[in-house]
Design a protein around this motif. Structure first.
Motif, PDB file in Angstrom:
ATOM      1  N   PRO A 132       1.068  -1.633   0.181  1.00  0.00           N
ATOM      2  CA  PRO A 132       0.156   0.396   0.139  1.00  0.00           C
ATOM      3  C   PRO A 132       0.814   1.272   0.364  1.00  0.00           C
ATOM      4  O   PRO A 132       3.405   1.513   0.566  1.00  0.00           O
ATOM      5  CB  PRO A 132      -0.941   0.281   1.405  1.00  0.00           C
ATOM      6  CG  PRO A 132       0.103  -1.183   1.854  1.00  0.00           C
ATOM      7  CD  PRO A 132       0.788  -2.020   0.840  1.00  0.00           C
ATOM      8  N   LEU A 133       0.311   2.514  -0.524  1.00  0.00           N
ATOM      9  CA  LEU A 133       1.028   3.133  -0.458  1.00  0.00           C
ATOM     10  C   LEU A 133       1.734   3.718   0.419  1.00  0.00           C
ATOM     11  O   LEU A 133       2.964   4.688   0.635  1.00  0.00           O
ATOM     12  CB  LEU A 133       0.274   4.681  -1.054  1.00  0.00           C
ATOM     13  CG  LEU A 133       0.157   4.426  -2.349  1.00  0.00           C
ATOM     14  CD1 LEU A 133      -1.073   5.664  -3.004  1.00  0.00           C
ATOM     15  CD2 LEU A 133       0.871   4.618  -3.448  1.00  0.00           C
ATOM     16  N   ARG A 134       0.839   4.165   1.927  1.00  0.00           N
ATOM     17  CA  ARG A 134       1.368   4.256   3.170  1.00  0.00           C
ATOM     18  C   ARG A 134       2.923   3.354   3.414  1.00  0.00           C
ATOM     19  O   ARG A 134       3.889   3.629   4.270  1.00  0.00           O
ATOM     20  CB  ARG A 134       0.825   3.833   4.446  1.00  0.00           C
ATOM     21  CG  ARG A 134       0.237   5.625   4.480  1.00  0.00           C
ATOM     22  CD  ARG A 134      -1.953   4.644   5.351  1.00  0.00           C
ATOM     23  NE  ARG A 134      -0.926   4.732   6.879  1.00  0.00           N
ATOM     24  CZ  ARG A 134      -2.069   4.714   7.862  1.00  0.00           C
ATOM     25  NH1 ARG A 134      -3.147   4.130   7.390  1.00  0.00           N
ATOM     26  NH2 ARG A 134      -1.150   4.890   9.079  1.00  0.00           N
ATOM     27  N   ARG A 135       3.321   2.078   3.048  1.00  0.00           N
ATOM     28  CA  ARG A 135       3.820   1.494   3.425  1.00  0.00           C
ATOM     29  C   ARG A 135       5.558   1.672   2.528  1.00  0.00           C
ATOM     30  O   ARG A 135       6.288   1.978   2.726  1.00  0.00           O
ATOM     31  CB  ARG A 135       3.533  -0.106   3.009  1.00  0.00           C
ATOM     32  CG  ARG A 135       5.059  -0.730   2.902  1.00  0.00           C
ATOM     33  CD  ARG A 135       5.280  -0.801   4.667  1.00  0.00           C
ATOM     34  NE  ARG A 135       6.100  -2.309   5.424  1.00  0.00           N
ATOM     35  CZ  ARG A 135       6.147  -2.915   5.005  1.00  0.00           C
ATOM     36  NH1 ARG A 135       4.583  -3.823   4.809  1.00  0.00           N
ATOM     37  NH2 ARG A 135       6.906  -3.969   5.833  1.00  0.00           N
ATOM     38  N   CYS A 136       4.789   2.450   1.071  1.00  0.00           N
ATOM     39  CA  CYS A 136       5.406   2.369   0.017  1.00  0.00           C
ATOM     40  C   CYS A 136       6.438   4.009   0.680  1.00  0.00           C
ATOM     41  O   CYS A 136       7.758   4.108   0.976  1.00  0.00           O
ATOM     42  CB  CYS A 136       5.269   3.019  -1.054  1.00  0.00           C
ATOM     43  SG  CYS A 136       4.533   1.819  -1.765  1.00  0.00           S
ATOM     44  N   ALA A 137       5.888   5.134   1.214  1.00  0.00           N
ATOM     45  CA  ALA A 137       6.158   6.085   1.315  1.00  0.00           C
ATOM     46  C   ALA A 137       7.083   5.747   2.685  1.00  0.00           C
ATOM     47  O   ALA A 137       8.555   6.739   2.567  1.00  0.00           O
ATOM     48  CB  ALA A 137       4.880   7.153   2.654  1.00  0.00           C
ATOM     49  N   ALA A 138       7.062   5.000   3.604  1.00  0.00           N
ATOM     50  CA  ALA A 138       7.997   4.434   4.857  1.00  0.00           C
ATOM     51  C   ALA A 138       9.683   4.099   4.051  1.00  0.00           C
ATOM     52  O   ALA A 138      10.372   3.858   4.855  1.00  0.00           O
ATOM     53  CB  ALA A 138       7.101   3.439   5.872  1.00  0.00           C
ATOM     54  N   ILE A 139       9.286   3.271   3.679  1.00  0.00           N
ATOM     55  CA  ILE A 139      10.744   2.432   2.564  1.00  0.00           C
ATOM     56  C   ILE A 139      11.196   3.976   1.903  1.00  0.00           C
ATOM     57  O   ILE A 139      12.476   3.445   3.090  1.00  0.00           O
ATOM     58  CB  ILE A 139      10.051   1.317   1.666  1.00  0.00           C
ATOM     59  CG1 ILE A 139       9.022   0.251   1.831  1.00  0.00           C
ATOM     60  CG2 ILE A 139      10.801   0.528   0.840  1.00  0.00           C
ATOM     61  CD1 ILE A 139       9.156  -0.609   1.412  1.00  0.00           C
ATOM     62  N   TRP A 140      11.108   4.432   1.080  1.00  0.00           N
ATOM     63  CA  TRP A 140      11.737   5.442   0.986  1.00  0.00           C
ATOM     64  C   TRP A 140      11.971   6.076   1.786  1.00  0.00           C
ATOM     65  O   TRP A 140      13.476   6.422   1.763  1.00  0.00           O
ATOM     66  CB  TRP A 140      10.509   6.901  -0.416  1.00  0.00           C
ATOM     67  CG  TRP A 140      10.282   5.680  -1.595  1.00  0.00           C
ATOM     68  CD1 TRP A 140       9.315   4.264  -1.298  1.00  0.00           C
ATOM     69  CD2 TRP A 140      10.723   6.011  -3.375  1.00  0.00           C
ATOM     70  NE1 TRP A 140       9.177   4.351  -2.848  1.00  0.00           N
ATOM     71  CE2 TRP A 140       9.957   4.889  -3.816  1.00  0.00           C
ATOM     72  CE3 TRP A 140      11.844   7.196  -3.164  1.00  0.00           C
ATOM     73  CZ2 TRP A 140      10.652   4.942  -4.552  1.00  0.00           C
ATOM     74  CZ3 TRP A 140      11.834   7.109  -4.902  1.00  0.00           C
ATOM     75  CH2 TRP A 140      11.352   5.781  -5.498  1.00  0.00           C
ATOM     76  N   THR A 141      11.229   6.421   2.910  1.00  0.00           N
ATOM     77  CA  THR A 141      11.837   7.460   3.633  1.00  0.00           C
ATOM     78  C   THR A 141      12.796   6.830   4.203  1.00  0.00           C
ATOM     79  O   THR A 141      14.325   7.508   4.642  1.00  0.00           O
ATOM     80  CB  THR A 141      11.043   8.021   4.773  1.00  0.00           C
ATOM     81  OG1 THR A 141       9.265   8.685   4.610  1.00  0.00           O
ATOM     82  CG2 THR A 141      11.385   9.278   5.972  1.00  0.00           C
ATOM     83  N   VAL A 142      13.042   5.579   4.285  1.00  0.00           N
ATOM     84  CA  VAL A 142      13.756   5.036   5.464  1.00  0.00           C
ATOM     85  C   VAL A 142      15.473   5.309   4.368  1.00  0.00           C
ATOM     86  O   VAL A 142      16.273   5.469   4.982  1.00  0.00           O
ATOM     87  CB  VAL A 142      13.701   3.480   5.619  1.00  0.00           C
ATOM     88  CG1 VAL A 142      14.607   2.742   6.371  1.00  0.00           C
ATOM     89  CG2 VAL A 142      12.393   4.034   7.383  1.00  0.00           C
ATOM     90  N   ALA A 143      15.293   4.636   3.142  1.00  0.00           N
ATOM     91  CA  ALA A 143      15.994   4.508   2.188  1.00  0.00           C
ATOM     92  C   ALA A 143      17.147   5.887   2.335  1.00  0.00           C
ATOM     93  O   ALA A 143      17.768   5.664   2.066  1.00  0.00           O
ATOM     94  CB  ALA A 143      15.447   3.832   0.747  1.00  0.00           C
TER      95      ALA A 143
END
Ligand code: C2E
Ligand code: CA
Ligand code: CA
Length: 645
Positions: free
Chosen positions: A76-87
């Motif tokens: 889901p999009l929220r998960r994507c956002a978390a992955i990007w932030t961390v990366a």
């Protein structure tokens, strides 16, 4: 556009999670080397900061990326956002570690900082070449930090190089070399992971497109797909000439009650079976395209040319295929279909043909005895002129829809012992219409309760009239739809009306069909029946023998009367098995002390057989069809029922 961007974003996230996970070990392996160099430069603080921040950011990346990858479902999009932030934070921390190096006073530390950052940049751009959004979002902040380090270099003076510095720089160069070799190898993996993802995405796109053109339940083409298919088949796309063929709109009669009483699973199974039959051999081979347009409506484009009799024979075939009973969970489901036909004509789009077929369908459902109507703009009025619900309501208010009465005759004495109230729609012109032509419409527009109430009130009024004339027979039967009994509101309305006529309710008999045994609201219906019996009304089981009733059912509800279905009576004397069955029904009725009425008696032969078998009461055209109140009054005044000539 926005959707494509979103898909791309999700796809890159999956790829990024894959790469971040894959390279985690090699990133972590650099930390001890870096800390050793910083310790050698006596910058213990920086060593501790780098070790701590990199470990924390890797842990966060681990958590964010769990369960996300190239073969996992899109996150889901929220998960994507978390992955990007961390990366992004992880890469920034890596680069910031370089800046810390550069802040040291030794020449070796500064050279190490440059190699570190260069290495990180090469790694990022190699690994993420397949992930452009990510690539640039990593590189830009990295370049800013590189610029900061370089400007630091110019702002400071350095101590003269030490021989140990060369060893330190050499050590890091070795690590960098090893890392670069690994990066070159993993680059291949990045590319193949990317190809894999692209393939998956392309497949998903095809699936999505297919889904958007199909009805999910029946897998038939949907309305959108039908437009294209039908316009090719009928060549009625409004531009070319020589349109031929016809568009059939098929609407199921009686679908809603099945859905309401037996549940959506039964409704779904029925729709699937309808779809199967419409595409099965016979129909499917001839029809160019079959689609489900919605709810209980199907459409078919049939290539032409077709004359009127061919249109009718195709429709007959469709109807007979759909009319065959279907089985669902040991239940027998049976429906009929109304068909509106629009022959293709030059210049007419599929949309227009559907509209014409719809008008014909409306006619088929509501106006004519026939359930098959071919569109003709001269005879079919615009649908908008007819508001079916309002028309039905006003027909009830005006008394156009009213009860007719069919006598029930005692065989031994020829006396009329009862009447069955059957709804008729009396219109100024033409014969009274039978319920088959308007009950489906009543169900469709949800007027069952109003209809039931209207019929009950009208019958009670007629009963008062007959009572005043001293002509009221022992029993007057009223058909109840199971919907009435299935709700507390319907039941209470019945009890209320019955309660307000204490001098009539002893004459009342409510007829219910075997459907009540398999209805979803079985318990409510049973309760309703018990309450009505307690209120002094008798209950009759109609169409007995056609459906689902078992002896256990019969004992459970203690019916006062069973009505032997017309189907049995019509086969009497011609089919031995029927004779045996009817005889055993009659014996059983006597045993259980239940009164049995044989319906649909049309010939004296049938009457004789029934009499010999010990049947007491019959009803049928042999004596009389259902008659208006006036005719019924005259019939009752004549006294005995005589066999019709
Ligand atoms: P049903 O309750 O089984 O009614 C008997 C049907 O058989 C009636 O059809 C009647 O006209 C017909 N019939 C009578 N004698 C003979 C005969 O000798 N031979 C043949 N072949 N048929 C005969 P009708 O009036 O068309 O009613 C059809 C169905 O509509 C009824 O079946 C009943 O289920 C329903 N219906 C009628 N009036 C009402 C009503 O007021 N409320 C409800 N809920 N349903 C009604
Ligand atoms: Ca009946
Ligand atoms: Ca019946």
């Amino acid at each position: 556009m926005l959707d494509r961007l979103k898909d791309r974003f999700i796809l890159e996230t999956q790829l990024t999670a894959h790469i971040v996970r894959r390279d985690r070990l090699s990133r972590m392996s650099v930390i001890p080397v870096v800390c050793a160099i910083l310790a050698y430069c006596e910058d213990y603080r920086s060593a501790a900061i780098i070790a701590a921040t990199v470990t924390i950011s890797e842990a966060a990346a681990y958590l964010a990326g769990t369960g996300v990858g190239i073969d996992a479902p899109p996150p889901p999009l929220r998960r994507c956002a978390a992955i990007w932030t961390v990366a992004i934070v992880t890469t920034a921390i890596y680069m910031a570690a370089g800046a810390l190096f550069g802040a040291g006073a030794s020449t070796a530390a500064v050279i190490c900082a440059c190699i570190w950052m260069f290495g990180a940049l090469v790694h990022v751009s190699n690994s993420f070449v397949a992930v452009p959004i990510y690539n640039w979002s990593m590189l830009l902040p990295s370049y800013i930090i590189v610029a900061v380090v370089i400007s630091n270099l110019f702002a400071r003076s350095f101590a003269p190089p030490d021989p140990m510095d060369a060893i330190t720089v050499g050590g890091l160069l070795l690590v960098y070399f090893a890392n670069s070799v690994q990066t070159t190898q993993t680059h291949k993996d990045s590319i193949s992971a990317y190809e894999h993802m692209r393939e998956l995405a392309a497949r998903r796109l095809i699936e999505l497109k297919d889904l958007s053109l199909r009805d999910t339940l029946t897998r038939l083409p949907n309305r959108r797909a039908f437009d294209d298919l039908a316009s090719n088949i009928l060549r009625g796309d409004g531009q070319r000439h020589g349109a031929s063929g016809a568009l059939f709109l098929i609407n199921l009669d009686g679908f809603k009650p099945i859905n309401d009483s037996y549940g959506h699973a039964a409704g779904d199974a029925l729709l699937k079976e309808v779809a199967r039959r419409l595409t099965a051999q016979g129909i499917g081979a001839g029809a160019g395209a079959v689609a489900r347009l919605g709810n209980d409506e199907f459409a078919m484009a049939w290539p032409g040319p077709l004359n009127t009799s061919e249109l009718h024979s195709i429709s007959d075939m469709i109807q007979s295929h759909l009319h065959q009973p279907m089985r669902h969970n040991h239940r027998k489901l049976q429906i009929t279909a109304s068909i509106g036909i629009a022959p293709a004509h030059d210049g007419a789009s599929v949309d227009q043909l559907l509209n014409e077929a719809d008008q014909a369908m409306f006619h088929a459902k509501n106006n004519l005895e026939s359930r098959i109507v071919i569109y003709d703009r001269h005879i079919i009025p615009k649908r908008s002129n007819l508001n079916d619900r309002a028309r039905l309501l006003s027909a009830m208010q005006q008394g156009e829809i009213c009860p007719f009465y069919q006598p029930q005759v005692d065989i031994a004495t020829n006396r009329i012992i009862g009447l069955e109230a059957l709804a008729r729609w009396v219109q100024p012109k033409g014969n009274p219409r039978t319920p088959g032509s308007f009950l489906p419409a009543i169900n469709e527009v949800n007027l069952q309760a109003e209809f039931q109430d209207h019929m009950l009130q009208a019958v009670l009024k007629d009963m008062t009239t007959l009572q005043n004339l001293n002509l009221l027979p022992d029993q007057v039967s009223i058909n109840l739809s199971e919907v009435t009994l299935a709700t507390a509101a319907g039941r209470d309305a019945l009890l209320d009306v019955v309660g307000r006529h204490p001098n009539l309710h002893g004459h009342l008999m409510f007829e219910v069909t075997e459907d009540i045994f398999i209805a979803r609201a079985g318990q409510t219906i049973k309760d309703s029946i018990s309450m009505l019996r307690m209120a002094g009304v008798r209950i009759s089981l109609d169409d007995f023998g056609t459906g689902f009733a078992t002896f256990q059912h019969l004992q459970e509800l203690e019916f006062d009367e069973l009505k032997l279905d017309t189907g049995f009576v019509s086969r009497l004397g011609t089919d031995r098995a029927t004779d045996v069955l009817v005889k055993s029904f009659l014996d059983m009725g006597r045993g259980l002390d239940v009164h049995i009425v044989a319906e649909g008696v049309e010939t004296t032969a049938q009457l004789d057989i029934l009499r010999d078998m010990g049947c007491q009461t019959v009803q049928g055209y042999l004596f009389s069809p259902a008659l208006s109140l006036d005719d019924t009054t005259a019939f009752l005044q004549a006294g005995d029922a005589t066999v019709a000539a």
